[in-house]
Design a protein around this motif. Structure first.
Motif, PDB file in Angstrom:
ATOM      1  N   ARG A  17      36.661  47.686  50.004  1.00  0.00           N
ATOM      2  CA  ARG A  17      35.319  46.615  49.344  1.00  0.00           C
ATOM      3  C   ARG A  17      35.839  45.129  49.039  1.00  0.00           C
ATOM      4  NH1 ARG A  17      32.894  48.258  44.473  1.00  0.00           N
ATOM      5  NH2 ARG A  17      31.627  46.638  44.903  1.00  0.00           N
ATOM      6  N   ALA A  18      37.177  45.150  48.412  1.00  0.00           N
ATOM      7  CA  ALA A  18      37.573  43.998  47.795  1.00  0.00           C
ATOM      8  C   ALA A  18      37.930  43.061  49.021  1.00  0.00           C
ATOM      9  CB  ALA A  18      38.869  44.176  47.110  1.00  0.00           C
ATOM     10  N   LYS A  19      38.576  43.693  50.122  1.00  0.00           N
ATOM     11  CA  LYS A  19      39.025  42.962  51.314  1.00  0.00           C
ATOM     12  C   LYS A  19      37.962  42.352  52.294  1.00  0.00           C
ATOM     13  CE  LYS A  19      42.207  46.221  52.620  1.00  0.00           C
ATOM     14  NZ  LYS A  19      43.024  47.020  53.470  1.00  0.00           N
ATOM     15  N   ALA A  20      36.931  43.309  52.077  1.00  0.00           N
ATOM     16  CA  ALA A  20      35.701  43.006  53.029  1.00  0.00           C
ATOM     17  C   ALA A  20      34.997  41.670  52.221  1.00  0.00           C
ATOM     18  CB  ALA A  20      34.646  44.069  52.517  1.00  0.00           C
ATOM     19  N   LEU A  21      35.005  41.610  50.800  1.00  0.00           N
ATOM     20  CA  LEU A  21      34.414  40.413  50.208  1.00  0.00           C
ATOM     21  C   LEU A  21      35.426  39.168  50.404  1.00  0.00           C
ATOM     22  CD1 LEU A  21      32.666  38.998  48.273  1.00  0.00           C
ATOM     23  CD2 LEU A  21      34.047  39.945  46.377  1.00  0.00           C
ATOM     24  N   ILE A  60      45.366  36.129  42.807  1.00  0.00           N
ATOM     25  CA  ILE A  60      45.148  34.941  43.718  1.00  0.00           C
ATOM     26  C   ILE A  60      45.942  33.690  42.886  1.00  0.00           C
ATOM     27  CG2 ILE A  60      43.447  33.280  44.414  1.00  0.00           C
ATOM     28  CD1 ILE A  60      41.453  35.824  44.287  1.00  0.00           C
ATOM     29  N   GLY A  61      46.716  33.089  43.514  1.00  0.00           N
ATOM     30  CA  GLY A  61      47.449  32.158  42.873  1.00  0.00           C
ATOM     31  C   GLY A  61      48.382  32.757  41.866  1.00  0.00           C
ATOM     32  N   ASP A  62      48.235  32.367  40.737  1.00  0.00           N
ATOM     33  CA  ASP A  62      48.931  32.646  39.572  1.00  0.00           C
ATOM     34  C   ASP A  62      48.115  33.613  38.706  1.00  0.00           C
ATOM     35  OD1 ASP A  62      51.224  31.460  40.125  1.00  0.00           O
ATOM     36  OD2 ASP A  62      50.859  29.760  38.970  1.00  0.00           O
ATOM     37  N   THR A  63      46.855  33.908  39.015  1.00  0.00           N
ATOM     38  CA  THR A  63      45.693  34.789  38.353  1.00  0.00           C
ATOM     39  C   THR A  63      45.549  36.092  38.728  1.00  0.00           C
ATOM     40  OG1 THR A  63      44.522  32.513  38.125  1.00  0.00           O
ATOM     41  CG2 THR A  63      43.246  34.729  37.768  1.00  0.00           C
ATOM     42  N   HIS A  64      45.997  36.784  37.910  1.00  0.00           N
ATOM     43  CA  HIS A  64      45.643  38.369  37.994  1.00  0.00           C
ATOM     44  C   HIS A  64      44.087  38.706  37.885  1.00  0.00           C
ATOM     45  CE1 HIS A  64      45.780  42.791  36.458  1.00  0.00           C
ATOM     46  NE2 HIS A  64      45.777  42.700  37.762  1.00  0.00           N
ATOM     47  N   VAL A  65      43.457  38.827  39.026  1.00  0.00           N
ATOM     48  CA  VAL A  65      42.166  39.044  39.016  1.00  0.00           C
ATOM     49  C   VAL A  65      41.739  40.354  38.550  1.00  0.00           C
ATOM     50  CG1 VAL A  65      39.881  39.221  40.544  1.00  0.00           C
ATOM     51  CG2 VAL A  65      41.657  37.285  40.924  1.00  0.00           C
ATOM     52  N   GLY A  66      42.460  41.401  38.884  1.00  0.00           N
ATOM     53  CA  GLY A  66      42.338  42.929  38.447  1.00  0.00           C
ATOM     54  C   GLY A  66      41.727  43.692  39.691  1.00  0.00           C
ATOM     55  N   GLY A  67      40.909  44.578  39.525  1.00  0.00           N
ATOM     56  CA  GLY A  67      40.513  45.357  40.544  1.00  0.00           C
ATOM     57  C   GLY A  67      39.279  44.690  41.425  1.00  0.00           C
ATOM     58  N   LEU A  71      36.917  41.725  41.016  1.00  0.00           N
ATOM     59  CA  LEU A  71      36.571  40.505  41.896  1.00  0.00           C
ATOM     60  C   LEU A  71      35.342  40.416  42.268  1.00  0.00           C
ATOM     61  CD1 LEU A  71      38.385  38.777  44.249  1.00  0.00           C
ATOM     62  CD2 LEU A  71      37.916  40.887  45.558  1.00  0.00           C
ATOM     63  N   PHE A  72      34.253  41.342  42.306  1.00  0.00           N
ATOM     64  CA  PHE A  72      33.170  41.162  42.328  1.00  0.00           C
ATOM     65  C   PHE A  72      32.251  40.561  41.221  1.00  0.00           C
ATOM     66  CE2 PHE A  72      33.640  43.929  45.927  1.00  0.00           C
ATOM     67  CZ  PHE A  72      32.670  43.442  46.691  1.00  0.00           C
ATOM     68  N   ARG A  73      32.827  41.038  40.079  1.00  0.00           N
ATOM     69  CA  ARG A  73      32.296  40.067  38.859  1.00  0.00           C
ATOM     70  C   ARG A  73      32.569  38.662  38.910  1.00  0.00           C
ATOM     71  NH1 ARG A  73      33.187  45.052  36.061  1.00  0.00           N
ATOM     72  NH2 ARG A  73      35.328  44.615  35.597  1.00  0.00           N
ATOM     73  N   LEU A  74      33.779  38.351  39.279  1.00  0.00           N
ATOM     74  CA  LEU A  74      34.102  36.995  39.513  1.00  0.00           C
ATOM     75  C   LEU A  74      33.293  36.224  40.377  1.00  0.00           C
ATOM     76  CD1 LEU A  74      36.216  34.892  38.260  1.00  0.00           C
ATOM     77  CD2 LEU A  74      37.909  35.713  40.347  1.00  0.00           C
ATOM     78  N   ASP A  75      33.072  36.896  41.481  1.00  0.00           N
ATOM     79  CA  ASP A  75      32.369  36.204  42.456  1.00  0.00           C
ATOM     80  C   ASP A  75      30.807  35.931  41.888  1.00  0.00           C
ATOM     81  OD1 ASP A  75      31.741  35.227  45.069  1.00  0.00           O
ATOM     82  OD2 ASP A  75      30.639  36.969  45.596  1.00  0.00           O
ATOM     83  N   GLU A  76      30.251  37.114  41.431  1.00  0.00           N
ATOM     84  CA  GLU A  76      28.838  36.777  40.819  1.00  0.00           C
ATOM     85  C   GLU A  76      28.822  35.971  39.841  1.00  0.00           C
ATOM     86  OE1 GLU A  76      27.922  40.823  39.384  1.00  0.00           O
ATOM     87  OE2 GLU A  76      27.882  41.473  41.501  1.00  0.00           O
ATOM     88  N   ALA A  77      30.088  35.572  39.063  1.00  0.00           N
ATOM     89  CA  ALA A  77      29.864  34.352  37.998  1.00  0.00           C
ATOM     90  C   ALA A  77      30.204  33.051  38.566  1.00  0.00           C
ATOM     91  CB  ALA A  77      30.898  34.877  36.941  1.00  0.00           C
ATOM     92  N   GLY A  78      30.630  32.900  40.108  1.00  0.00           N
ATOM     93  CA  GLY A  78      30.781  31.821  40.641  1.00  0.00           C
ATOM     94  C   GLY A  78      32.435  31.321  40.651  1.00  0.00           C
ATOM     95  N   GLY A  79      33.343  32.247  39.840  1.00  0.00           N
ATOM     96  CA  GLY A  79      34.442  31.792  39.653  1.00  0.00           C
ATOM     97  C   GLY A  79      35.488  32.060  40.958  1.00  0.00           C
ATOM     98  N   LEU A  80      34.794  33.076  41.910  1.00  0.00           N
ATOM     99  CA  LEU A  80      35.873  33.375  42.975  1.00  0.00           C
ATOM    100  C   LEU A  80      36.234  32.014  43.744  1.00  0.00           C
ATOM    101  CD1 LEU A  80      37.747  35.185  44.467  1.00  0.00           C
ATOM    102  CD2 LEU A  80      35.762  36.312  45.421  1.00  0.00           C
ATOM    103  N   ASP A  81      34.784  31.485  44.172  1.00  0.00           N
ATOM    104  CA  ASP A  81      34.688  30.253  45.181  1.00  0.00           C
ATOM    105  C   ASP A  81      35.929  29.141  44.384  1.00  0.00           C
ATOM    106  OD1 ASP A  81      33.337  31.467  46.934  1.00  0.00           O
ATOM    107  OD2 ASP A  81      31.478  30.442  46.515  1.00  0.00           O
ATOM    108  N   ARG A  82      35.808  28.886  43.096  1.00  0.00           N
ATOM    109  CA  ARG A  82      36.767  28.194  42.563  1.00  0.00           C
ATOM    110  C   ARG A  82      38.098  28.435  42.601  1.00  0.00           C
ATOM    111  NH1 ARG A  82      32.446  28.085  38.993  1.00  0.00           N
ATOM    112  NH2 ARG A  82      33.465  29.355  37.628  1.00  0.00           N
ATOM    113  N   LEU A  83      38.064  29.750  42.258  1.00  0.00           N
ATOM    114  CA  LEU A  83      39.697  30.124  42.529  1.00  0.00           C
ATOM    115  C   LEU A  83      40.108  30.312  43.963  1.00  0.00           C
ATOM    116  CD1 LEU A  83      41.804  31.496  40.336  1.00  0.00           C
ATOM    117  CD2 LEU A  83      40.842  33.583  41.209  1.00  0.00           C
TER     118      LEU A  83
END
Length: 90
Positions: A17-21, A60-67, A71-83
């Motif tokens: 799922r993470a790789k698909a996102l 991602i870079g120096d950031t530990h996103v987690g599981g 990753l999906f929560r970060l994307d929903e909050a708009g943070g994944l695109d920024r990262l």
């Protein structure tokens, strides 16, 4: 584009799922360690992930996103695109 590192296992649905996102975001290049193939990387993952032992563990870079859920929560909050710096490419 920042460096992306994934610790995964081949049988893991969360890893898929993470790789698909990431692919949906246009990301096709990342460093990946399948812990079933390279089990010696588990200690490295544990150290980098603050003791978290589940997969995937995503960096991602120096950031530990987690599981995957993180990753999906970060994307929903708009943070994944920024990262991923995707807003800079539009």
């Amino acid at each position: 584009m920042p460096h992306i590192l994934l610790y995964t296992m081949g049988h893991c649905p969360y890893c898929r799922r993470a790789k698909a996102l990431l692919r949906e975001k246009g990301i096709i290049d990342w460093e990946e360690y399948d812990l079933e193939i390279v089990p010696e990387k588990r200690g490295e993952m544990l150290a980098r992930a603050g003791g978290r032992h589940t997969v995937p563990q995503i960096f991602i870079g120096d950031t530990h996103v987690g599981g995957a859920d993180d990753l999906f929560r970060l994307d929903e909050a708009g943070g994944l695109d920024r990262l991923l710096n995707l807003e800079l490419q539009s």
